[in-house]
Write a protein that holds these residues in place. Structure first.
Motif, PDB file in Angstrom:
ATOM      1  N   TYR A 289       0.477  -1.643  -0.262  1.00 45.94           N
ATOM      2  CA  TYR A 289       0.089  -0.169  -0.333  1.00 45.94           C
ATOM      3  C   TYR A 289       0.663   1.172   0.078  1.00 45.94           C
ATOM      4  CZ  TYR A 289      -2.797   3.659   1.364  1.00 45.94           C
ATOM      5  OH  TYR A 289      -3.455   4.761   2.488  1.00 45.94           O
ATOM      6  N   THR A 290       0.685   1.934  -0.560  1.00 42.70           N
ATOM      7  CA  THR A 290       1.184   3.094  -0.867  1.00 42.70           C
ATOM      8  C   THR A 290       0.152   4.700  -1.023  1.00 42.70           C
ATOM      9  OG1 THR A 290       3.135   2.535  -2.095  1.00 42.70           O
ATOM     10  CG2 THR A 290       2.748   4.506  -2.338  1.00 42.70           C
ATOM     11  N   PHE A 291       0.542   5.946  -0.071  1.00 41.00           N
ATOM     12  CA  PHE A 291      -0.117   6.480  -0.046  1.00 41.00           C
ATOM     13  C   PHE A 291       0.883   7.672  -0.703  1.00 41.00           C
ATOM     14  CE2 PHE A 291      -1.249  10.418   2.314  1.00 41.00           C
ATOM     15  CZ  PHE A 291      -2.458  10.843   1.798  1.00 41.00           C
ATOM     16  N   ALA A 292       0.717   8.992  -0.954  1.00 40.45           N
ATOM     17  CA  ALA A 292       1.783  10.051  -1.475  1.00 40.45           C
ATOM     18  C   ALA A 292       0.472  11.542  -1.423  1.00 40.45           C
ATOM     19  CB  ALA A 292       2.443   9.701  -2.138  1.00 40.45           C
ATOM     20  N   VAL A 293       1.089  12.795  -0.821  1.00 36.18           N
ATOM     21  CA  VAL A 293       0.543  13.605  -1.453  1.00 36.18           C
ATOM     22  C   VAL A 293       1.130  15.225  -2.748  1.00 36.18           C
ATOM     23  CG1 VAL A 293      -1.031  13.578   0.566  1.00 36.18           C
ATOM     24  CG2 VAL A 293       0.836  14.271   0.767  1.00 36.18           C
ATOM     25  N   GLU A 294       0.872  14.118  -3.796  1.00 34.29           N
ATOM     26  CA  GLU A 294       1.649  14.967  -4.949  1.00 34.29           C
ATOM     27  C   GLU A 294       0.648  15.563  -5.901  1.00 34.29           C
ATOM     28  OE1 GLU A 294       3.381  13.336  -9.715  1.00 34.29           O
ATOM     29  OE2 GLU A 294       3.037  11.955  -7.911  1.00 34.29           O
ATOM     30  N   LEU A 333      -4.404   9.887  -4.522  1.00 32.44           N
ATOM     31  CA  LEU A 333      -3.610  10.283  -3.157  1.00 32.44           C
ATOM     32  C   LEU A 333      -3.023   8.815  -3.382  1.00 32.44           C
ATOM     33  CD1 LEU A 333      -4.628  12.930  -1.216  1.00 32.44           C
ATOM     34  CD2 LEU A 333      -3.333  12.914  -3.143  1.00 32.44           C
ATOM     35  N   TYR A 334      -3.450   7.650  -4.264  1.00 36.61           N
ATOM     36  CA  TYR A 334      -3.026   6.463  -3.463  1.00 36.61           C
ATOM     37  C   TYR A 334      -1.938   5.927  -5.260  1.00 36.61           C
ATOM     38  CZ  TYR A 334      -6.744   6.392  -0.147  1.00 36.61           C
ATOM     39  OH  TYR A 334      -7.822   6.691  -0.072  1.00 36.61           O
ATOM     40  N   PRO A 335      -0.588   5.625  -5.097  1.00 35.29           N
ATOM     41  CA  PRO A 335      -0.160   5.468  -6.228  1.00 35.29           C
ATOM     42  C   PRO A 335      -0.113   4.272  -6.563  1.00 35.29           C
ATOM     43  CG  PRO A 335       1.133   6.440  -4.412  1.00 35.29           C
ATOM     44  CD  PRO A 335       0.066   6.758  -4.295  1.00 35.29           C
ATOM     45  N   GLN A 336      -0.630   3.207  -5.499  1.00 38.46           N
ATOM     46  CA  GLN A 336      -0.147   1.535  -5.981  1.00 38.46           C
ATOM     47  C   GLN A 336      -0.616   0.986  -4.513  1.00 38.46           C
ATOM     48  OE1 GLN A 336       2.329  -0.110  -2.950  1.00 38.46           O
ATOM     49  NE2 GLN A 336       1.601  -1.499  -3.873  1.00 38.46           N
ATOM     50  N   SER A 337      -1.540  -0.122  -4.644  1.00 36.95           N
ATOM     51  CA  SER A 337      -1.754  -1.217  -3.631  1.00 36.95           C
ATOM     52  C   SER A 337      -1.714  -2.337  -4.184  1.00 36.95           C
ATOM     53  CB  SER A 337      -3.206  -0.395  -2.779  1.00 36.95           C
ATOM     54  OG  SER A 337      -4.379  -1.314  -4.012  1.00 36.95           O
ATOM     55  N   ILE A 338      -2.257  -3.297  -3.066  1.00 40.52           N
ATOM     56  CA  ILE A 338      -2.529  -5.124  -3.572  1.00 40.52           C
ATOM     57  C   ILE A 338      -3.180  -5.242  -2.365  1.00 40.52           C
ATOM     58  CG2 ILE A 338      -1.097  -6.663  -3.742  1.00 40.52           C
ATOM     59  CD1 ILE A 338       1.214  -5.879  -3.849  1.00 40.52           C
ATOM     60  N   ASN A 339      -3.939  -5.320  -3.390  1.00 38.49           N
ATOM     61  CA  ASN A 339      -5.948  -5.904  -2.889  1.00 38.49           C
ATOM     62  C   ASN A 339      -6.031  -4.633  -2.331  1.00 38.49           C
ATOM     63  OD1 ASN A 339      -7.784  -7.492  -2.088  1.00 38.49           O
ATOM     64  ND2 ASN A 339      -7.151  -8.424  -0.451  1.00 38.49           N
ATOM     65  N   HIS A 340      -6.043  -3.788  -2.076  1.00 41.30           N
ATOM     66  CA  HIS A 340      -6.554  -2.240  -1.655  1.00 41.30           C
ATOM     67  C   HIS A 340      -6.110  -2.098  -0.101  1.00 41.30           C
ATOM     68  CE1 HIS A 340     -10.344  -1.782  -4.032  1.00 41.30           C
ATOM     69  NE2 HIS A 340      -9.488  -1.453  -5.366  1.00 41.30           N
ATOM     70  N   GLY A 341      -4.664  -2.672   0.011  1.00 41.25           N
ATOM     71  CA  GLY A 341      -3.946  -2.685   0.782  1.00 41.25           C
ATOM     72  C   GLY A 341      -4.420  -3.146   2.342  1.00 41.25           C
ATOM     73  N   ILE A 342      -5.262  -4.664   1.474  1.00 45.76           N
ATOM     74  CA  ILE A 342      -5.917  -5.251   2.988  1.00 45.76           C
ATOM     75  C   ILE A 342      -4.852  -6.808   2.983  1.00 45.76           C
ATOM     76  CG2 ILE A 342      -8.086  -6.956   3.801  1.00 45.76           C
ATOM     77  CD1 ILE A 342      -9.945  -4.415   2.444  1.00 45.76           C
ATOM     78  N   ILE A 343      -4.658  -7.260   3.862  1.00 47.75           N
ATOM     79  CA  ILE A 343      -3.532  -8.278   4.211  1.00 47.75           C
ATOM     80  C   ILE A 343      -4.523  -9.229   5.128  1.00 47.75           C
ATOM     81  CG2 ILE A 343      -1.967  -9.427   5.305  1.00 47.75           C
ATOM     82  CD1 ILE A 343       0.085  -6.204   5.376  1.00 47.75           C
ATOM     83  N   ALA A 344      -4.629 -10.662   3.935  1.00 51.77           N
ATOM     84  CA  ALA A 344      -5.083 -11.788   4.501  1.00 51.77           C
ATOM     85  C   ALA A 344      -4.148 -12.646   5.214  1.00 51.77           C
ATOM     86  CB  ALA A 344      -5.671 -12.413   3.494  1.00 51.77           C
ATOM     87  N   PHE A 345      -4.239 -12.385   6.486  1.00 59.50           N
ATOM     88  CA  PHE A 345      -3.042 -13.749   7.579  1.00 59.50           C
ATOM     89  C   PHE A 345      -4.351 -14.876   8.464  1.00 59.50           C
ATOM     90  CE2 PHE A 345      -2.262  -9.070   9.229  1.00 59.50           C
ATOM     91  CZ  PHE A 345      -0.670  -9.081   8.230  1.00 59.50           C
ATOM     92  N   ASN A 346      -3.806 -15.709   7.017  1.00 63.70           N
ATOM     93  CA  ASN A 346      -4.257 -17.681   7.323  1.00 63.70           C
ATOM     94  C   ASN A 346      -4.036 -18.449   7.405  1.00 63.70           C
ATOM     95  OD1 ASN A 346      -3.631 -17.755   4.841  1.00 63.70           O
ATOM     96  ND2 ASN A 346      -6.155 -16.754   4.119  1.00 63.70           N
ATOM     97  N   ASP A 347      -2.544 -18.434   7.056  1.00 61.57           N
ATOM     98  CA  ASP A 347      -1.323 -19.069   6.594  1.00 61.57           C
ATOM     99  C   ASP A 347      -0.458 -19.432   8.336  1.00 61.57           C
ATOM    100  OD1 ASP A 347       0.085 -17.032   7.483  1.00 61.57           O
ATOM    101  OD2 ASP A 347       1.389 -16.580   5.433  1.00 61.57           O
ATOM    102  N   ASP A 348      -0.882 -19.409   8.938  1.00 58.64           N
ATOM    103  CA  ASP A 348      -0.184 -19.814  10.502  1.00 58.64           C
ATOM    104  C   ASP A 348       0.980 -20.124  10.806  1.00 58.64           C
ATOM    105  OD1 ASP A 348      -0.124 -21.541  13.173  1.00 58.64           O
ATOM    106  OD2 ASP A 348      -0.475 -23.655  12.537  1.00 58.64           O
ATOM    107  N   ALA A 349       1.740 -18.723  10.137  1.00 60.89           N
ATOM    108  CA  ALA A 349       3.147 -18.353  10.007  1.00 60.89           C
ATOM    109  C   ALA A 349       3.409 -16.839  10.571  1.00 60.89           C
ATOM    110  CB  ALA A 349       3.298 -18.309   8.274  1.00 60.89           C
ATOM    111  N   GLU A 350       4.720 -16.290  11.154  1.00 59.64           N
ATOM    112  CA  GLU A 350       4.923 -15.100  11.627  1.00 59.64           C
ATOM    113  C   GLU A 350       5.334 -13.949  10.541  1.00 59.64           C
ATOM    114  OE1 GLU A 350       8.692 -13.395  14.423  1.00 59.64           O
ATOM    115  OE2 GLU A 350       6.997 -14.320  15.563  1.00 59.64           O
ATOM    116  N   HIS A 351       4.961 -13.082  10.654  1.00 58.82           N
ATOM    117  CA  HIS A 351       5.236 -12.210   9.377  1.00 58.82           C
ATOM    118  C   HIS A 351       5.696 -11.192   9.802  1.00 58.82           C
ATOM    119  CE1 HIS A 351       3.869 -14.421   6.613  1.00 58.82           C
ATOM    120  NE2 HIS A 351       2.472 -14.847   6.748  1.00 58.82           N
ATOM    121  N   GLU A 352       6.504 -10.188   8.996  1.00 59.19           N
ATOM    122  CA  GLU A 352       6.918  -8.412   9.265  1.00 59.19           C
ATOM    123  C   GLU A 352       6.252  -7.599   8.631  1.00 59.19           C
ATOM    124  OE1 GLU A 352      10.981  -7.664  11.109  1.00 59.19           O
ATOM    125  OE2 GLU A 352      11.041  -6.567   8.891  1.00 59.19           O
TER     126      GLU A 352
END
Length: 588
Positions: A289-294, A333-352
């Motif tokens: 997800y990216t937001f920029a006030v260009e 003001l949103y130059p980029q996103s993947i899945n609108h910035g929504i993250i699916a946590f469902n893999d039973d792993a640790e993430h950063e």
């Protein structure tokens, strides 16, 4: 002040004391000792020319407001340059061009001047105190010809030429300004999008990275975002660009998650807390997800209510900036996103999860979260009301009320709830609770309310009242009072038969006004609001100026009023055509 009319150059002299700046340059790097992550280039879609424009003031560039800064109901559209808490500084043309537009408003910029430049951009100067004599006369002639104080005046390209450095105005405090300053913008002449002036090289001294104050976790799980979305706010600690949770922890998250952040920025020249330039959200090092006030268009600016956590802002004044995009938010003001910035946590792993926040100078702050992902059973909630889709025409009706919302006005699908509330004193209908105030509307929707009492001869005096903010107007049509509402909330019908109030401040019948500089009034209306006002002296229309700050309506005497006895008349009309008239004789 110098400005060219046709091929002639004339001068407008300003006292040299207006050029004297306070000795404030010593604070320019007052906060410059704070360090942060290494400054980086700002995120932008294109490069802008940096060798054309000068600063509009002969003062150290110190700002009270930044471009894209969060404001109630809009993104700030320019830079607010400080003027040492006073008015009267010369305002310079930032490049060659011609005056293309002049605007006089009751609120807003108050007095504003627009200069179109040959390189494809237009500069805007707001809250100014005065114009050159030639421009002031052009405005006054327009006002008298059209018998109006407020004016939005297009100017022919060949009329007022300017050169870079020419003084084109004097700084002021007009309109809806909280204090003396110059509001300055650079716009794309063709699209009229406003663009961050610092990207053109009009930079502000800045070695301070943004501050991160809190983060938000939103459990979306396939549901539209609303005030009912489960959310958690976590406190943050840190400084100098490096931040962490106040309570270190691994977050256990499952399902579709949206993140948010509370963040502000300062520069090295001012104590003011302003807005950030850009925000990135990364998952395991990958930007999602990216937001920029260009740059942005003015018809997009109300979409700030889709960018922030609008319910949190209304209920607690918390400026939480969402790092996910609502599907109905149309803004550049949103130059980029993947899945609108929504993250699916469902893999039973640790993430950063990492937040990267920058100012326009590239000073950078970051915060990293550890997340333990857990498989979850995502079952969207069933609507309890009427499901309205953000991209479709939506309607609700019963025998007392009708609502029509066109596509583009909802930022997400809506579980629409209606209820009828008790009649308020003096109302001519039930109170209709149209969903709730915590869901924003982009432009507006059509609202029809049927009176519970026969309006008879008073039908043309009917208005729809928002219980929180007052009249939204209305017209009686086919048994309903119809208006355009800009928010959800409680609405009902009232009748406005009371004329506006006129309170003279310094004139009575027969008074000698020889020493007075102006005739002053206060005017107001109890319900539908003042629609128009007109002053006349000896039957001829005169210019009455209405101050946004003092709320005083004034006629300033000029040489056109000869010595002797005169008749003054002021007519004020409200939005339901109730009329008040004040007349007095005076001597001059």
């Amino acid at each position: 002040m110098s400005i060219r009319t046709g091929n002639k150059k004339r001068s407008y002299h300003i006292s040299k004391t207006n050029y004297t700046a306070l000795a404030i340059t010593t604070i320019l790097f007052l906060f410059g000792l704070t360090g942060g992550l290494k400054a980086q280039e700002p995120i932008q879609s294109k490069q802008y020319p940096k060798n054309y424009f000068r600063y509009p003031l002969d003062l150290p560039p110190i700002t009270a407001g930044s471009f894209g800064e969060l404001r109630p109901g809009h993104f700030h559209s320019g830079l607010d340059f400080k003027t040492n808490h006073r008015t009267g500084y010369p305002v310079h043309a930032v490049f060659d061009g011609y005056v293309s537009r002049l605007r006089i408003q009751f609120g807003g910029f108050g007095h504003a001047l627009y200069i179109t430049h040959p390189n494809g951009y237009t500069s805007v100067y707001g809250h100014i105190a005065s114009f050159s004599p030639e421009v002031a006369k052009y405005i006054r002639d327009y006002q008298y010809k059209n018998q109006t104080f407020e004016a939005d005046i297009p100017v022919p390209p060949g009329l007022f030429h300017v050169c870079k450095d020419d003084v084109v105005a004097v700084s002021g405090n007009e309109g809806a300004s909280a204090g003396p300053h110059l509001h300055f913008e650079l716009r794309d002449t063709v699209t009229e999008e406003t663009i961050n002036p610092q990207l053109f090289g009009l930079t502000i001294p800045d070695k301070i990275p943004p501050s991160i104050t809190s983060i938000g976790i939103y459990h979306l799980n396939g549901n539209p975002f609303s005030e009912k979305t489960p959310r958690t706010f976590l406190a943050v600690t840190g400084a100098a660009g490096h931040y962490r949770l106040l309570k270190p922890q691994v977050l256990n998250l499952s399902g579709n998650i949206g993140f948010g952040i509370g963040a502000t920025d300062m520069n090295s020249a001012s104590m003011n807390r302003n807005g950030i330039y850009s925000l990135e959200l990364k998952l395991d090092g990958r930007t999602v997800y990216t937001f920029a006030v260009e740059r942005f268009a003015f018809d997009q600016t109300r979409a700030i209510n889709a960018y922030i956590d609008y319910p949190a802002f209304l209920t607690s004044r918390r400026w939480m900036q969402k790092c996910f995009i609502l599907p109905g938010s149309r803004i550049s003001l949103y130059p980029q996103s993947i899945n609108h910035g929504i993250i699916a946590f469902n893999d039973d792993a640790e993430h950063e999860v990492e937040y990267v926040v920058k100012d326009v100078a590239g000073n950078t702050s970051s915060l990293t979260l550890k997340v333990k992902s857990s498989p979850g059973n995502m079952i969207p909630d069933k609507p309890v009301g009427k499901l309205m889709h953000f991209d479709q025409k939506s309607e609700f009706s019963n025998d007392k009320v009708k609502v029509t919302i066109m596509p583009g006005n909802l930022y997400d699908d809506l579980d629409f709830i209606y209820s009828a509330q008790p009649v308020k004193p003096g109302a001519f209908s039930l109170t209709h609770r149209i969903h709730n105030r915590l869901t924003p509307i982009h432009d507006g929707y059509d609202l029809w309310i049927k009176p519970d009492i026969n309006l008879g001869a008073y039908a043309d005096k009917a208005v729809i009242i928002n219980a929180a903010s007052g009249s939204i107007g209305g017209m009686y049509e086919d048994g309903y009072v119809k208006a355009v509402a800009r928010t959800f909330g409680d609405y009902y019908i009232k009748i406005d038969t009371v004329p506006p109030v006129i309170k003279p401040l310094n004139i009575v019948n027969g008074k000698n006004m020889r020493l007075a500089k102006a005739i002053n009034f206060r005017i107001g209306d109890n319900l539908s609001g003042v629609k128009s006002y007109a002053g006349k002296i000896d039957g001829k229309w005169v210019l009455m100026e209405w101050s946004y700050k003092t709320k005083v309506l004034s006629y300033t005497f000029n040489a056109d009023i000869a010595p002797g006895k005169h008749n003054f008349e002021l007519v004020v009309i409200d939005s339901k055509n109730n009329t008040s008239t004040y007349t007095a004789e005076f001597n001059r």
